[in-house]
Design an enzyme around this catalytic site. Sequence first.
Site, PDB file in Angstrom:
ATOM      1  N   HIS A 240       0.811  -1.184  -0.037  1.00  0.00           N
ATOM      2  CA  HIS A 240       0.123   0.049  -0.025  1.00  0.00           C
ATOM      3  C   HIS A 240       0.888   1.231  -0.057  1.00  0.00           C
ATOM      4  O   HIS A 240       2.082   1.348   0.454  1.00  0.00           O
ATOM      5  CB  HIS A 240      -1.029   0.072   1.163  1.00  0.00           C
ATOM      6  CG  HIS A 240      -0.529  -0.061   2.563  1.00  0.00           C
ATOM      7  ND1 HIS A 240       0.041   0.948   3.193  1.00  0.00           N
ATOM      8  CD2 HIS A 240      -0.185  -1.217   3.450  1.00  0.00           C
ATOM      9  CE1 HIS A 240       0.404   0.911   4.371  1.00  0.00           C
ATOM     10  NE2 HIS A 240       0.394  -0.355   4.497  1.00  0.00           N
TER      11      HIS A 240
ATOM     12  N   ASP B  68      -0.340   4.306   1.056  1.00  0.00           N
ATOM     13  CA  ASP B  68      -0.851   5.285   2.140  1.00  0.00           C
ATOM     14  C   ASP B  68      -0.140   5.199   3.433  1.00  0.00           C
ATOM     15  O   ASP B  68       0.187   3.901   3.599  1.00  0.00           O
ATOM     16  CB  ASP B  68      -2.488   5.251   2.121  1.00  0.00           C
ATOM     17  CG  ASP B  68      -3.030   3.939   2.723  1.00  0.00           C
ATOM     18  OD1 ASP B  68      -2.386   2.950   2.171  1.00  0.00           O
ATOM     19  OD2 ASP B  68      -3.787   3.931   3.510  1.00  0.00           O
TER      20      ASP B  68
ATOM     21  N   GLU C 189      -5.343   1.422   2.224  1.00  0.00           N
ATOM     22  CA  GLU C 189      -5.146   0.429   3.202  1.00  0.00           C
ATOM     23  C   GLU C 189      -5.184   0.684   4.722  1.00  0.00           C
ATOM     24  O   GLU C 189      -5.609   0.000   5.350  1.00  0.00           O
ATOM     25  CB  GLU C 189      -3.814  -0.438   2.800  1.00  0.00           C
ATOM     26  CG  GLU C 189      -3.740  -1.964   3.562  1.00  0.00           C
ATOM     27  CD  GLU C 189      -3.417  -2.036   4.944  1.00  0.00           C
ATOM     28  OE1 GLU C 189      -3.277  -3.104   5.728  1.00  0.00           O
ATOM     29  OE2 GLU C 189      -2.738  -0.711   5.313  1.00  0.00           O
ATOM     30  N   GLU C 190      -4.811   1.775   4.918  1.00  0.00           N
ATOM     31  CA  GLU C 190      -4.760   2.318   6.385  1.00  0.00           C
ATOM     32  C   GLU C 190      -6.211   2.604   7.047  1.00  0.00           C
ATOM     33  O   GLU C 190      -6.259   2.913   8.212  1.00  0.00           O
ATOM     34  CB  GLU C 190      -3.738   3.447   6.666  1.00  0.00           C
ATOM     35  CG  GLU C 190      -2.250   3.048   6.434  1.00  0.00           C
ATOM     36  CD  GLU C 190      -1.684   2.170   7.410  1.00  0.00           C
ATOM     37  OE1 GLU C 190      -2.345   1.605   8.308  1.00  0.00           O
ATOM     38  OE2 GLU C 190      -0.305   1.754   7.467  1.00  0.00           O
TER      39      GLU C 190
ATOM     40  N   GLU D 164       2.173  -7.638   3.083  1.00  0.00           N
ATOM     41  CA  GLU D 164       2.686  -6.664   4.099  1.00  0.00           C
ATOM     42  C   GLU D 164       3.163  -7.630   5.220  1.00  0.00           C
ATOM     43  O   GLU D 164       2.363  -8.498   5.625  1.00  0.00           O
ATOM     44  CB  GLU D 164       1.626  -5.893   4.612  1.00  0.00           C
ATOM     45  CG  GLU D 164       2.358  -4.786   5.874  1.00  0.00           C
ATOM     46  CD  GLU D 164       1.090  -3.686   6.005  1.00  0.00           C
ATOM     47  OE1 GLU D 164       1.404  -2.931   6.735  1.00  0.00           O
ATOM     48  OE2 GLU D 164       0.013  -3.792   5.380  1.00  0.00           O
TER      49      GLU D 164
END
Length: 450
Positions: A84, A86, A150-151, A178
Amino acid sequence: MREEDFSTADDEVVRFTSELIRIDTTNRGGGDGDEREAAEYVAALLDGAGLEPRLLESAPRRSNVVARIPGTDPAAPALLVHGHLDVVPADPAVWRVHPFSGEVRDGMVWGRGAIDMKDAVAMVAAVARHWSRTGRRPRRDIVLAFTADEEASAAYGAEWLVRTHPELFEGCTEAVGESGGHTEHVRTPDGRTVRLYPVAAGERGTAWLRLRATGTAGHGSRPNDDNAVRALASAVARIGDHRWPHRLTPLTRAAITEIGAAVGVKVDLDAPGFDADRDLPALLDRLGDAAGMVRGTVRESANPTMLDAGYKVNVIPGDAAAGVDGRVLPGGREAFEEALDALTGPRVDWEYEHSSPALESPVEAPIFAAMRAALLAHDPEGHVVPVCMAGGTDAKQFSELGIAGYGFTPLLMPPGLDRDGMFHGVDERVPVEALRFGVRVLDRFLAAAE
């Protein structure tokens, strides 16, 4: 392949990590994010590797990048590699360096995203460009996906890609993303220090909850037995105090068994009379430092995180709300919901603000063996162990396409540097040598993955 063949990749991975950190992609949730500049930067890197990246926006400036590296075996299933773009917010006032400086200092690249997870994006881009220069190709097609959001909930990123562009992931049967593959230095019960490399083969499910209580509004000086704040506070306290039972899934059983073997602790989870809820805490204590890799994944959890009630101290409000971050093991959703019903009681309602499934992928699969082999090729004295992640990643969204997900971001971490503590923490940083190690491991793994 000679060590000097990686000289350009060594320089690039550090530069890419630093430059990505300097692009502020803070995601504040609720749709407040902007990944466009980072997506354009990554797309340019992949274009320079001879690929044809697609930049896809789910909303203005909520940008995703997808590209495919053709493999040498057209009959082989494709492998998805995702990360990701972000990051979570960072307050410069409490950092030693500015969180969006990307400064290289003391052998580290500093800044928000150095660990979570612009380092991984940079490593994958460096590998792709290394292959372009050297003519190296993977056996399987490799699909690269660098996502927005994603966050938060992944609504602008992986969730949107899966829903609107599933054809981009055609043929993908497995994915790596991740976390996992990094060094954990742990002390054994007999005083040795060993290096463990946890590889995530599962994740707890997400259960973000919104609690709400209603009551009778009134003056704060008068008796009120229908007080929404009091009802909500009692429910929140019960949830916070609840002791969730220990429960072993197949993955956590494998994790505990293999960790025990690595640190020299005998583990027999099938011993007559073994009871997880009674006996597991003592067993984890015997594992010492290594127990930290599994403590968060042997039970469900529900942590109160937000409160919202009232507007003036002398006014009893008519409603009150709270947020709870719940996490659920595979097979535990029904019991989790029953427990929440009991804990909230008749005065408080609850609903999912965001929910995603728990995941478990096979540890016996050839892809796990390939990850293990790639790590041990570069650290023969290490021990690769499967784990379940306490949190979640975009693997949950990609699982809707039938893609089995693993967490694999290889980094050679030095003793004393708390990698896990830097996720969403202050003074996030990644060692330069960890990045270079990661490039070599990923090069080996991605080229040969079965």
